[in-house]
Design a protein around this motif. Structure first.
Motif, PDB file in Angstrom:
ATOM      1  N   VAL A 187       4.837 -24.357  15.195  1.00 30.18           N
ATOM      2  CA  VAL A 187       4.440 -23.124  15.847  1.00 30.18           C
ATOM      3  C   VAL A 187       4.085 -21.991  14.611  1.00 30.18           C
ATOM      4  O   VAL A 187       3.205 -21.318  14.682  1.00 30.18           O
ATOM      5  N   ARG A 188       5.265 -22.026  13.762  1.00 30.62           N
ATOM      6  CA  ARG A 188       5.233 -21.129  12.936  1.00 30.62           C
ATOM      7  C   ARG A 188       4.000 -21.423  11.793  1.00 30.62           C
ATOM      8  O   ARG A 188       3.691 -20.435  11.074  1.00 30.62           O
ATOM      9  N   HIS A 189       3.634 -22.570  11.606  1.00 29.40           N
ATOM     10  CA  HIS A 189       2.321 -22.787  10.989  1.00 29.40           C
ATOM     11  C   HIS A 189       1.155 -22.542  11.500  1.00 29.40           C
ATOM     12  O   HIS A 189       0.143 -22.177  10.581  1.00 29.40           O
ATOM     13  N   ARG A 190       1.150 -22.507  12.686  1.00 36.17           N
ATOM     14  CA  ARG A 190      -0.258 -22.091  13.344  1.00 36.17           C
ATOM     15  C   ARG A 190      -0.060 -20.910  14.128  1.00 36.17           C
ATOM     16  O   ARG A 190      -1.233 -20.014  13.934  1.00 36.17           O
ATOM     17  N   GLY A 191       0.901 -20.243  14.632  1.00 38.98           N
ATOM     18  CA  GLY A 191       0.990 -18.946  15.313  1.00 38.98           C
ATOM     19  C   GLY A 191       0.838 -17.847  14.121  1.00 38.98           C
ATOM     20  O   GLY A 191       1.131 -17.936  13.110  1.00 38.98           O
ATOM     21  N   THR A 192       0.318 -16.880  14.707  1.00 42.20           N
ATOM     22  CA  THR A 192      -0.060 -15.774  13.838  1.00 42.20           C
ATOM     23  C   THR A 192       1.047 -14.257  14.182  1.00 42.20           C
ATOM     24  O   THR A 192       1.446 -14.290  15.223  1.00 42.20           O
ATOM     25  N   PHE A 193       1.302 -13.557  13.064  1.00 45.64           N
ATOM     26  CA  PHE A 193       2.013 -12.236  13.171  1.00 45.64           C
ATOM     27  C   PHE A 193       1.331 -11.345  14.327  1.00 45.64           C
ATOM     28  O   PHE A 193       2.022 -10.880  15.302  1.00 45.64           O
ATOM     29  N   GLY A 194       0.014 -11.142  14.187  1.00 41.01           N
ATOM     30  CA  GLY A 194      -0.609 -10.257  15.166  1.00 41.01           C
ATOM     31  C   GLY A 194      -0.920 -10.769  16.328  1.00 41.01           C
ATOM     32  O   GLY A 194      -0.860 -10.116  17.399  1.00 41.01           O
ATOM     33  N   ASP A 214       0.725  -1.306  -0.158  1.00 42.06           N
ATOM     34  CA  ASP A 214      -0.129  -0.168  -0.007  1.00 42.06           C
ATOM     35  C   ASP A 214       0.907   1.302  -0.085  1.00 42.06           C
ATOM     36  O   ASP A 214       1.339   1.920   1.056  1.00 42.06           O
ATOM     37  N   GLY A 215       1.171   1.798  -1.173  1.00 38.65           N
ATOM     38  CA  GLY A 215       2.132   2.846  -1.276  1.00 38.65           C
ATOM     39  C   GLY A 215       3.596   2.499  -0.832  1.00 38.65           C
ATOM     40  O   GLY A 215       4.269   1.644  -1.174  1.00 38.65           O
ATOM     41  N   ASP A 216       3.835   3.187   0.193  1.00 41.84           N
ATOM     42  CA  ASP A 216       5.189   3.276   0.945  1.00 41.84           C
ATOM     43  C   ASP A 216       5.260   2.335   1.911  1.00 41.84           C
ATOM     44  O   ASP A 216       6.235   2.197   2.931  1.00 41.84           O
ATOM     45  N   ALA A 217       4.268   1.305   2.119  1.00 45.09           N
ATOM     46  CA  ALA A 217       4.092   0.558   3.306  1.00 45.09           C
ATOM     47  C   ALA A 217       3.588  -0.916   2.828  1.00 45.09           C
ATOM     48  O   ALA A 217       3.085  -1.223   1.855  1.00 45.09           O
ATOM     49  N   LEU A 218       4.012  -2.029   3.533  1.00 44.21           N
ATOM     50  CA  LEU A 218       3.443  -3.310   3.552  1.00 44.21           C
ATOM     51  C   LEU A 218       2.563  -3.373   4.599  1.00 44.21           C
ATOM     52  O   LEU A 218       2.488  -3.044   5.728  1.00 44.21           O
ATOM     53  N   VAL A 219       1.446  -4.086   4.118  1.00 43.32           N
ATOM     54  CA  VAL A 219       0.304  -4.328   5.087  1.00 43.32           C
ATOM     55  C   VAL A 219       0.101  -5.783   5.486  1.00 43.32           C
ATOM     56  O   VAL A 219       0.128  -6.477   4.407  1.00 43.32           O
ATOM     57  N   ILE A 220       0.453  -6.218   6.576  1.00 44.47           N
ATOM     58  CA  ILE A 220       0.252  -7.476   6.982  1.00 44.47           C
ATOM     59  C   ILE A 220      -1.065  -7.803   7.705  1.00 44.47           C
ATOM     60  O   ILE A 220      -1.215  -7.194   8.960  1.00 44.47           O
ATOM     61  N   GLY A 221      -1.657  -8.742   7.491  1.00 43.63           N
ATOM     62  CA  GLY A 221      -3.028  -9.115   8.237  1.00 43.63           C
ATOM     63  C   GLY A 221      -2.580  -9.799   9.532  1.00 43.63           C
ATOM     64  O   GLY A 221      -1.701 -10.547   9.672  1.00 43.63           O
ATOM     65  N   ALA A 222      -3.127  -9.499  10.459  1.00 45.08           N
ATOM     66  CA  ALA A 222      -2.758  -9.895  11.669  1.00 45.08           C
ATOM     67  C   ALA A 222      -3.153 -11.150  12.001  1.00 45.08           C
ATOM     68  O   ALA A 222      -2.343 -12.084  12.826  1.00 45.08           O
ATOM     69  N   MET A 223      -4.067 -12.066  11.052  1.00 49.09           N
ATOM     70  CA  MET A 223      -4.013 -13.544  11.120  1.00 49.09           C
ATOM     71  C   MET A 223      -3.167 -13.931  10.247  1.00 49.09           C
ATOM     72  O   MET A 223      -3.306 -15.551  10.086  1.00 49.09           O
ATOM     73  N   THR A 224      -2.154 -13.317   9.525  1.00 47.02           N
ATOM     74  CA  THR A 224      -1.209 -14.019   8.733  1.00 47.02           C
ATOM     75  C   THR A 224      -0.230 -14.951   9.544  1.00 47.02           C
ATOM     76  O   THR A 224       0.320 -14.444  10.486  1.00 47.02           O
TER      77      THR A 224
END
Length: 284
Positions: free
Chosen positions: A106-113, A66-76
């Motif tokens: 954990v990396r497959h189930r845990g979320t960034f947000g 999104d322009g000058d930013a990356l947008v990462i969904g919380a449930m990614t």
């Protein structure tokens, strides 16, 4: 053990999730990846009357520009962040740090947000979010608001999320072309970091033009190593200069003493790991 009884809802939109939280009141908990929440439910350190599962909300997943930013969904998931080409191009530090999070399961189930909202001071992703000056987009009964990472982490396991709010997405300014490295020390593989250092740097002509350094588990919240950054900017990107700058890493910190390390040892680790992280980032 078996968790205490609770009601369960799985909304499909952010608005439904916010409404469910409002109806349930303060005894509700949000379920993201569940890697932190489920263990405490099992031993009844938490006993919510309602779980609001965000797993079916498509809006909360994915990574986009999104322009000058990356947008990462919380449930990614961590796995998705780890492998995403946009992250590697524009926010390399996040990708490298995610490589070190726990284990593949954990990396497959845990979320960034979920990791950011949990706000464990030993969690690896808080420091890079602070270093890259990310912004958290929160949704609640009064609409949406944006909180900088420096204001989002408030205390041990405490964030700026108000009752009834959920973390929707994280906006990360693009750091295209920046070098990066995450260096952490733990007693055994896959354990929480005793200390971690997130480093992102931009070099020009053999000198360091910009530097972002943040520390994990050196306080109740992640902290920026501003003294190190100031010592690096404008200096040649040599190992000798970097290690001298890293001696400032623990300034202004007073990390806790626990069963893993005392204050002085954590401060020592911060200096050593900062040197290693910056040297590795710039290839000195």
């Amino acid at each position: 053990m078996i968790p205490a009884a609770f009601d369960y809802v799985a909304p499909t939109t952010v608005e439904e999730a916010v409404r469910a939280l409002a109806e349930a009141g303060e005894d509700a908990k949000v379920l993201a990846g569940g890697q932190s929440l489920l263990p405490v439910l099992r031993v009844r350190l938490a006993a919510p009357t309602m779980l609001v599962d965000l797993g079916r909300i498509a809006e909360l997943r994915g990574i986009r520009e999104d322009g000058d930013a990356l947008v990462i969904g919380a449930m990614t998931t961590h796995y998705e962040v780890q492998r995403d080409a946009l992250v590697r191009e524009h926010a390399l530090l996040l990708g490298l740090t995610t490589d070190t999070v726990a284990d593949p399961q954990v990396r497959h189930r845990g979320t960034f947000g979920g990791s950011l909202a949990h706000a464990d001071p030993a969690g690896d992703l808080l420091a890079p979010a602070l270093a890259l000056e990310a912004e958290m987009v929160l949704a609640g009964p009064d609409g949406r608001r944006t909180v900088p990472a420096g204001e989002f982490f408030v205390d041990f396991f405490t964030t700026a999320l108000a009752p009834g709010e959920i973390l929707v997405e994280v906006r990360v300014p693009k750091h295209t072309g920046w070098s990066a490295h995450y260096e952490k020390f733990n007693r055994v593989a896959q354990a929480w970091s005793m200390v971690g250092v997130a480093a992102a740097l931009r070099t020009e002509g053999g000198s360091i033009a910009e530097a972002r350094i943040a520390l994990t588990n050196m306080a109740a919240t992640p902290v920026r190593a501003h003294a190190v950054e100031q010592a690096l900017v404008g200096a040649p990107a040599t190992a000798e200069v970097i290690r001298a700058a890293a001696e400032h890493a623990a300034e202004g910190t007073s990390p806790t003493t626990d069963g893993n390390a005392d204050t002085e040892y954590r401060q020592h680790l911060a200096r050593v790991l900062t040197g290693r992280a910056v040297v590795a980032a710039v290839g000195a």
